[in-house]
Design a protein around this motif. Structure first.
Motif, PDB file in Angstrom:
ATOM      1  N   GLY A 149     -44.040  83.085  25.612  1.00 26.02           N
ATOM      2  CA  GLY A 149     -44.819  81.855  25.634  1.00 26.02           C
ATOM      3  C   GLY A 149     -44.796  81.102  24.317  1.00 26.02           C
ATOM      4  N   VAL A 150     -44.746  81.834  23.217  1.00 20.91           N
ATOM      5  CA  VAL A 150     -44.838  81.213  21.897  1.00 20.91           C
ATOM      6  C   VAL A 150     -43.704  80.221  21.625  1.00 20.91           C
ATOM      7  N   PRO A 151     -42.431  80.552  21.907  1.00 18.29           N
ATOM      8  CA  PRO A 151     -41.370  79.564  21.667  1.00 18.29           C
ATOM      9  C   PRO A 151     -41.561  78.277  22.467  1.00 18.29           C
ATOM     10  N   VAL A 152     -42.072  78.389  23.691  1.00 15.40           N
ATOM     11  CA  VAL A 152     -42.281  77.197  24.511  1.00 15.40           C
ATOM     12  C   VAL A 152     -43.416  76.357  23.932  1.00 15.40           C
ATOM     13  N   VAL A 153     -44.448  77.007  23.414  1.00 16.13           N
ATOM     14  CA  VAL A 153     -45.556  76.282  22.786  1.00 16.13           C
ATOM     15  C   VAL A 153     -45.059  75.522  21.554  1.00 16.13           C
ATOM     16  N   ILE A 154     -44.277  76.201  20.724  1.00 13.69           N
ATOM     17  CA  ILE A 154     -43.731  75.544  19.528  1.00 13.69           C
ATOM     18  C   ILE A 154     -42.855  74.359  19.931  1.00 13.69           C
ATOM     19  N   TYR A 155     -42.044  74.571  20.957  1.00 14.89           N
ATOM     20  CA  TYR A 155     -41.170  73.501  21.453  1.00 14.89           C
ATOM     21  C   TYR A 155     -42.001  72.318  21.951  1.00 14.89           C
ATOM     22  N   GLY A 156     -43.083  72.625  22.682  1.00 17.49           N
ATOM     23  CA  GLY A 156     -43.951  71.565  23.188  1.00 17.49           C
ATOM     24  C   GLY A 156     -44.634  70.785  22.088  1.00 17.49           C
ATOM     25  N   THR A 157     -45.010  71.475  21.002  1.00 15.82           N
ATOM     26  CA  THR A 157     -45.644  70.762  19.882  1.00 15.82           C
ATOM     27  C   THR A 157     -44.627  69.882  19.163  1.00 15.82           C
ATOM     28  N   LEU A 158     -43.376  70.335  19.096  1.00 11.74           N
ATOM     29  CA  LEU A 158     -42.330  69.516  18.473  1.00 11.74           C
ATOM     30  C   LEU A 158     -42.054  68.257  19.294  1.00 11.74           C
ATOM     31  N   LYS A 159     -42.147  68.392  20.625  1.00 12.15           N
ATOM     32  CA  LYS A 159     -41.898  67.250  21.505  1.00 12.15           C
ATOM     33  C   LYS A 159     -43.159  66.408  21.712  1.00 12.15           C
ATOM     34  N   ARG A 160     -44.287  66.896  21.131  1.00 11.14           N
ATOM     35  CA  ARG A 160     -45.570  66.194  21.243  1.00 11.14           C
ATOM     36  C   ARG A 160     -45.999  66.008  22.705  1.00 11.14           C
ATOM     37  N   TRP A 161     -45.841  67.068  23.497  1.00 11.22           N
ATOM     38  CA  TRP A 161     -46.352  67.014  24.859  1.00 11.22           C
ATOM     39  C   TRP A 161     -47.876  66.898  24.822  1.00 11.22           C
ATOM     40  N   PRO A 162     -48.466  66.081  25.691  1.00  9.70           N
ATOM     41  CA  PRO A 162     -49.930  66.092  25.826  1.00  9.70           C
ATOM     42  C   PRO A 162     -50.402  67.494  26.223  1.00  9.70           C
TER      43      PRO A 162
END
Length: 243
Positions: A149-162
């Motif tokens: 889960g952690v890599p996807v969270v980091i990826y989402g923060t980089l893409k600025r997902w709501p």
């Protein structure tokens, strides 16, 4: 007493997943090891609970899910699983954990500092191909260290997902990958009657824990939750680094 502690730890993990959308394995696995619970049984128990908690969350946030992104993430994760298995067989486990933990601490601290200074930055990694890479890293870390889960969270923060979009994509990803993980754990003999008995006790309690977690989430502003997520990355990084 040990069984009661195992149940409380598992429920705490379910609460963390419900509130933040990820991280239950990183919280629960070290705690279960401290109470002397078998590592294979711990992996099976947390894998099954992760899937069960992700199902209602996926339904709740289904309107926020970009299923094209999920498909690419899952495709990458499937490719990453054997990479993770190869990793733990050929590379020093402590070295990888220290590097990953150090990265989480630095990234979480840097991102938190930017948010506290009201400098969130711009979205990055716009091309769809990055979804596959994020999935590969997720599958690799998931099969090696239960940290998909952690890599996807980091990826989402980089893409600025709501926040709600990140929750939806995370949980849909967890459901797809979780099915693969649970089936592989059953096939590998990780399941036992002890795991089944514990699930029979814990699953009914999820009907209390999950609504409580949703209630907590509803009372936390999105901006505050982002800060908590970065703090959680720092904590998880510390758990991995000093493991």
């Amino acid at each position: 007493m040990t069984i009661a502690l195992i149940i409380l730890i598992a429920l705490f993990g379910a609460l963390v997943r419900t509130v933040f959308g990820f991280g239950e394995a990183l919280v629960t696995m070290p705690l279960l090891a401290l109470v002397g619970f078998n590592i294979q049984a711990s992996t099976a128990l947390i894998g099954a609970l992760g899937l069960l908690v992700a199902l209602p969350a996926t339904v709740k946030y289904h309107t926020k899910i970009d299923f094209a992104v999920v498909r690419r993430l899952v495709a990458g994760s499937v490719l990453g699983v054997p990479v993770g298995i190869l990793l733990i067989k050929t590379v020093n486990r402590s070295l990888v954990l220290h590097l990953f933990g150090g990265f989480l601490i630095l990234y979480g601290a840097y991102s938190l500092l930017k948010v506290l200074r009201n400098r969130p930055g711009k979205a990055h990694l716009h091309a769809n191909g990055w979804d596959y890479l994020a999935g590969i890293i997720s599958g690799t870390m998931g099969s090696a260290f239960n940290s998909h889960g952690v890599p996807v969270v980091i990826y989402g923060t980089l893409k600025r997902w709501p926040i709600d979009t990140m929750r939806g994509i995370l949980q849909a990803h967890f459901v797809c990958v979780g099915v693969i993980v649970v089936v592989s754990q059953v096939a590998s003999g990780f399941w036992s009657m002890e795991v089944v008995k514990l699930l029979c006790i814990i699953v009914p309690l999820l009907f209390v824990v999950i609504p409580f977690g949703n209630w907590l989430t509803a009372h936390i502003a999105s901006e505050t939750l982002v800060k908590y997520i970065y703090m959680l990355l720092i904590v998880f990084g510390g758990l991995l680094f000093f493991r």
